[in-house]
Write an enzyme that holds these catalytic residues in place. Structure first.
Site, PDB file in Angstrom:
ATOM      1  N   THR A 141      -5.684   7.963   7.439  1.00 29.93           N
ATOM      2  CA  THR A 141      -5.552   6.773   6.608  1.00 29.93           C
ATOM      3  C   THR A 141      -6.951   6.249   6.347  1.00 29.93           C
ATOM      4  O   THR A 141      -7.866   6.517   7.111  1.00 29.93           O
ATOM      5  CB  THR A 141      -4.663   5.720   7.305  1.00 29.93           C
ATOM      6  OG1 THR A 141      -4.585   4.550   6.485  1.00 29.93           O
ATOM      7  CG2 THR A 141      -5.200   5.315   8.660  1.00 29.93           C
ATOM      8  N   GLY A 142      -7.097   5.500   5.273  1.00 28.57           N
ATOM      9  CA  GLY A 142      -8.416   4.954   4.966  1.00 28.57           C
ATOM     10  C   GLY A 142      -8.917   5.460   3.632  1.00 28.57           C
ATOM     11  O   GLY A 142      -8.132   5.944   2.810  1.00 28.57           O
TER      12      GLY A 142
ATOM     13  N   SER B  57       0.807  -1.229   0.000  1.00 29.70           N
ATOM     14  CA  SER B  57       0.000   0.000   0.000  1.00 29.70           C
ATOM     15  C   SER B  57       0.835   1.273   0.000  1.00 29.70           C
ATOM     16  O   SER B  57       0.281   2.375   0.020  1.00 29.70           O
ATOM     17  CB  SER B  57      -0.927   0.007   1.215  1.00 29.70           C
ATOM     18  OG  SER B  57      -0.164   0.025   2.403  1.00 29.70           O
TER      19      SER B  57
ATOM     20  N   THR C 112      -1.547   2.807   3.969  1.00 30.52           N
ATOM     21  CA  THR C 112      -0.822   4.090   3.897  1.00 30.52           C
ATOM     22  C   THR C 112      -0.070   4.430   5.175  1.00 30.52           C
ATOM     23  O   THR C 112      -0.596   4.226   6.266  1.00 30.52           O
ATOM     24  CB  THR C 112      -1.881   5.196   3.686  1.00 30.52           C
ATOM     25  OG1 THR C 112      -2.506   4.968   2.451  1.00 30.52           O
ATOM     26  CG2 THR C 112      -1.288   6.586   3.731  1.00 30.52           C
TER      27      THR C 112
ATOM     28  N   ARG D  42      -6.877   8.606 -10.401  1.00 36.28           N
ATOM     29  CA  ARG D  42      -7.491   8.884  -9.092  1.00 36.28           C
ATOM     30  C   ARG D  42      -6.425   9.362  -8.087  1.00 36.28           C
ATOM     31  O   ARG D  42      -5.347   8.791  -7.988  1.00 36.28           O
ATOM     32  CB  ARG D  42      -8.184   7.612  -8.577  1.00 36.28           C
ATOM     33  CG  ARG D  42      -8.878   7.771  -7.227  1.00 36.28           C
ATOM     34  CD  ARG D  42      -7.981   7.344  -6.082  1.00 36.28           C
ATOM     35  NE  ARG D  42      -8.697   7.321  -4.801  1.00 36.28           N
ATOM     36  CZ  ARG D  42      -8.091   7.168  -3.623  1.00 36.28           C
ATOM     37  NH1 ARG D  42      -6.785   7.010  -3.569  1.00 36.28           N
ATOM     38  NH2 ARG D  42      -8.770   7.155  -2.514  1.00 36.28           N
ATOM     39  N   VAL D  43      -6.768  10.391  -7.347  1.00 32.24           N
ATOM     40  CA  VAL D  43      -5.885  10.899  -6.293  1.00 32.24           C
ATOM     41  C   VAL D  43      -6.651  10.835  -4.977  1.00 32.24           C
ATOM     42  O   VAL D  43      -7.834  11.196  -4.924  1.00 32.24           O
ATOM     43  CB  VAL D  43      -5.455  12.355  -6.606  1.00 32.24           C
ATOM     44  CG1 VAL D  43      -4.737  12.983  -5.424  1.00 32.24           C
ATOM     45  CG2 VAL D  43      -4.559  12.381  -7.849  1.00 32.24           C
ATOM     46  N   GLY D  44      -5.993  10.379  -3.930  1.00 30.17           N
ATOM     47  CA  GLY D  44      -6.656  10.259  -2.630  1.00 30.17           C
ATOM     48  C   GLY D  44      -6.394  11.461  -1.738  1.00 30.17           C
ATOM     49  O   GLY D  44      -6.010  12.543  -2.197  1.00 30.17           O
ATOM     50  N   ASP D  45      -6.580  11.247  -0.458  1.00 28.60           N
ATOM     51  CA  ASP D  45      -6.401  12.328   0.529  1.00 28.60           C
ATOM     52  C   ASP D  45      -4.928  12.592   0.864  1.00 28.60           C
ATOM     53  O   ASP D  45      -4.572  13.700   1.284  1.00 28.60           O
ATOM     54  CB  ASP D  45      -7.123  11.964   1.831  1.00 28.60           C
ATOM     55  CG  ASP D  45      -6.562  10.664   2.419  1.00 28.60           C
ATOM     56  OD1 ASP D  45      -6.534   9.651   1.691  1.00 28.60           O
ATOM     57  OD2 ASP D  45      -6.132  10.660   3.589  1.00 28.60           O
TER      58      ASP D  45
ATOM     59  N   GLY E 212      -9.731   7.590   0.988  1.00 27.18           N
ATOM     60  CA  GLY E 212      -9.377   8.992   0.799  1.00 27.18           C
ATOM     61  C   GLY E 212     -10.566   9.886   0.498  1.00 27.18           C
ATOM     62  O   GLY E 212     -10.655  11.017   0.982  1.00 27.18           O
TER      63      GLY E 212
ATOM     64  N   THR F 251       1.653   7.001   0.005  1.00 23.07           N
ATOM     65  CA  THR F 251       0.772   5.864  -0.298  1.00 23.07           C
ATOM     66  C   THR F 251       0.788   5.527  -1.781  1.00 23.07           C
ATOM     67  O   THR F 251       1.100   6.383  -2.615  1.00 23.07           O
ATOM     68  CB  THR F 251      -0.683   6.218   0.102  1.00 23.07           C
ATOM     69  OG1 THR F 251      -1.500   5.057  -0.005  1.00 23.07           O
ATOM     70  CG2 THR F 251      -1.269   7.312  -0.758  1.00 23.07           C
TER      71      THR F 251
HETATM   72  C1  SD4 Z   1      -6.047   6.797  -0.215  1.00 22.07           C
HETATM   73  N1  SD4 Z   1      -5.885   7.209   2.126  1.00 22.07           N
HETATM   74  O1  SD4 Z   1      -5.404   6.889  -1.248  1.00 22.07           O
HETATM   75  C2  SD4 Z   1      -5.305   6.476   1.045  1.00 22.07           C
HETATM   76  C3  SD4 Z   1      -5.330   5.002   1.226  1.00 22.07           C
HETATM   77  C4  SD4 Z   1      -5.254   4.563   2.615  1.00 22.07           C
HETATM   78  O2  SD4 Z   1      -5.762   3.064   4.238  1.00 22.07           O
HETATM   79  O3  SD4 Z   1      -4.873   5.251   3.513  1.00 22.07           O
HETATM   80  N2  SD4 Z   1      -5.712   3.420   2.923  1.00 22.07           N
HETATM   81  O4  SD4 Z   1      -7.262   6.916  -0.168  1.00 22.07           O
END
Ligand code: SD4
Length: 325
Positions: A238-239, A84, A187, A215-218, A241, A205
């Site tokens: 984390t999680g 990850s 992450t 795609r872009v996350g948080d 995004g 991450t």
């Molecule tokens: C995302 N937050 O790209 C990251 C992935 C992540 O636990 O943290 N997963 O959404």
């Protein structure tokens, strides 16, 4: 006894004083955690343990808190067993691994990269954006061009054996369901404070497995995956995004702490807000990790399974976070 010390003492006795205007200097002690140690490094998930060790050893060898949070997560970016974070992470739907990262210090300096390919240490590229450009964020091909200009070696674009096997498995159904781990690996977000109260944070991450290309996350979004303010504290996320971006999670936590919440209370409020603003919460995992400038700690997640590592100069411990469900 100074006013501040008096206030903390009263808080420990359970009083909930709130003094408008000067409240930001006063924070209560997080329930369940002892008052802060400094320096202190916190990072998300099991892989936070070796990452914290790397960060602490950087501090011990004279590095700044910024050097420490960079070196810490660089360790995770190289971990071939981690699917990850880093170029060995799980790819997107097209079979391409793209990375997001951000870095920030407590004076408001920050840098990030998003949707970047072939760069082994996106966290260092984010730091270069912060230190060497007038910008905060570079994405995609532009980030890669900047990496080349800065002398970052570009890696060959091949999936790691583990990622390749997992991708082949996923392709059998190609079900469009972004995968978020609710186990103890994902992450890495790291936040830290030095002995003088200077804060810094980093987040890196490979994002959601099998995400749409682009795609872009948080994680690279300042205020969502990471926020740091020397006047208050720091937070990382984390999680999923998308769920974190919707509530500007890390910025929200820092602002709640500025208003007098403990790190723990601020993380819990952010999870509540996230639950209120996202549908299908059964299938969404998100976790927050925070510290205030006193070095007090908070963590909270939507579902069980989130943990974090907490390191002082002498001790590194893995702690299970509480969760809403
Ligand atoms: C995302 N937050 O790209 C990251 C992935 C992540 O636990 O943290 N997963 O959404």
């Amino acid at each position: 006894m100074s006013q501040r010390r008096k206030f903390i003492k009263q808080s420990l006795l359970g009083s909930a004083l709130f003094i408008p205007g000067i409240s930001k200097a006063f924070t209560t002690v997080s329930k369940g955690f002892s008052p802060g140690d400094k320096p202190l490094i916190l990072s998300t998930w099991n892989h936070g343990m070796p990452a914290n060790d790397a960060a602490i050893s950087k501090l011990k060898s004279g590095g700044t808190i910024l050097d420490a949070v960079e070196a810490g997560v660089m360790d995770t970016e190289l971990d071939m067993n981690n699917l990850s974070v880093g170029l060995q992470g799980l790819p997107d739907r097209e079979g391409i691994t793209t990375l997001d990262a951000s870095i920030m210090t407590g004076d408001g300096s920050c840098g990030s990269v998003a949707f970047v390919r072939q760069v082994k240490h996106p966290i260092s590229l984010a730091r270069a954006v912060m230190e060497k450009t007038p910008h905060v964020m570079l994405a995609g091909e532009g980030a890669r061009q900047f990496a080349i200009a800065e002398g970052f070696p570009l890696e060959e674009e091949v999936l790691s054996p583990k990622a390749s096997e997992a991708y082949a498995q996923w392709k059998k159904t190609s079900q469009y369901k972004p995968v978020i781990n609710i186990e103890n690996h994902d992450t890495i977000g790291m936040i830290g404070i030095d002995a003088n109260g200077n804060l810094a944070g980093s987040c890196t991450t490979s994002g959601l497995a099998y995400k749409m290309h682009g795609r872009v996350g948080d994680s690279p979004i300042i205020g969502a995956g990471l926020y740091v303010d020397n006047e208050v504290g720091a937070a990382t996320a984390t999680g999923l995004g998308e769920s974190i971006i919707r509530i500007c999670g890390s910025f929200l936590i820092v602002e709640l702490m500025r208003q007098g919440r403990t790190p723990q209370e601020a993380c819990e409020e952010a999870v509540k807000r996230l639950i209120a603003k996202n549908r299908d919460i059964k299938n969404i995992q998100a976790g927050f990790l925070a510290m205030n400038k006193e070095g007090q700690v908070g963590a909270y997640a939507v579902h069980p399974g989130f943990n974090f590592a907490k390191a002082t100069l002498n001790e590194n411990t893995l702690i299970d976070s509480k969760s809403h469900f």
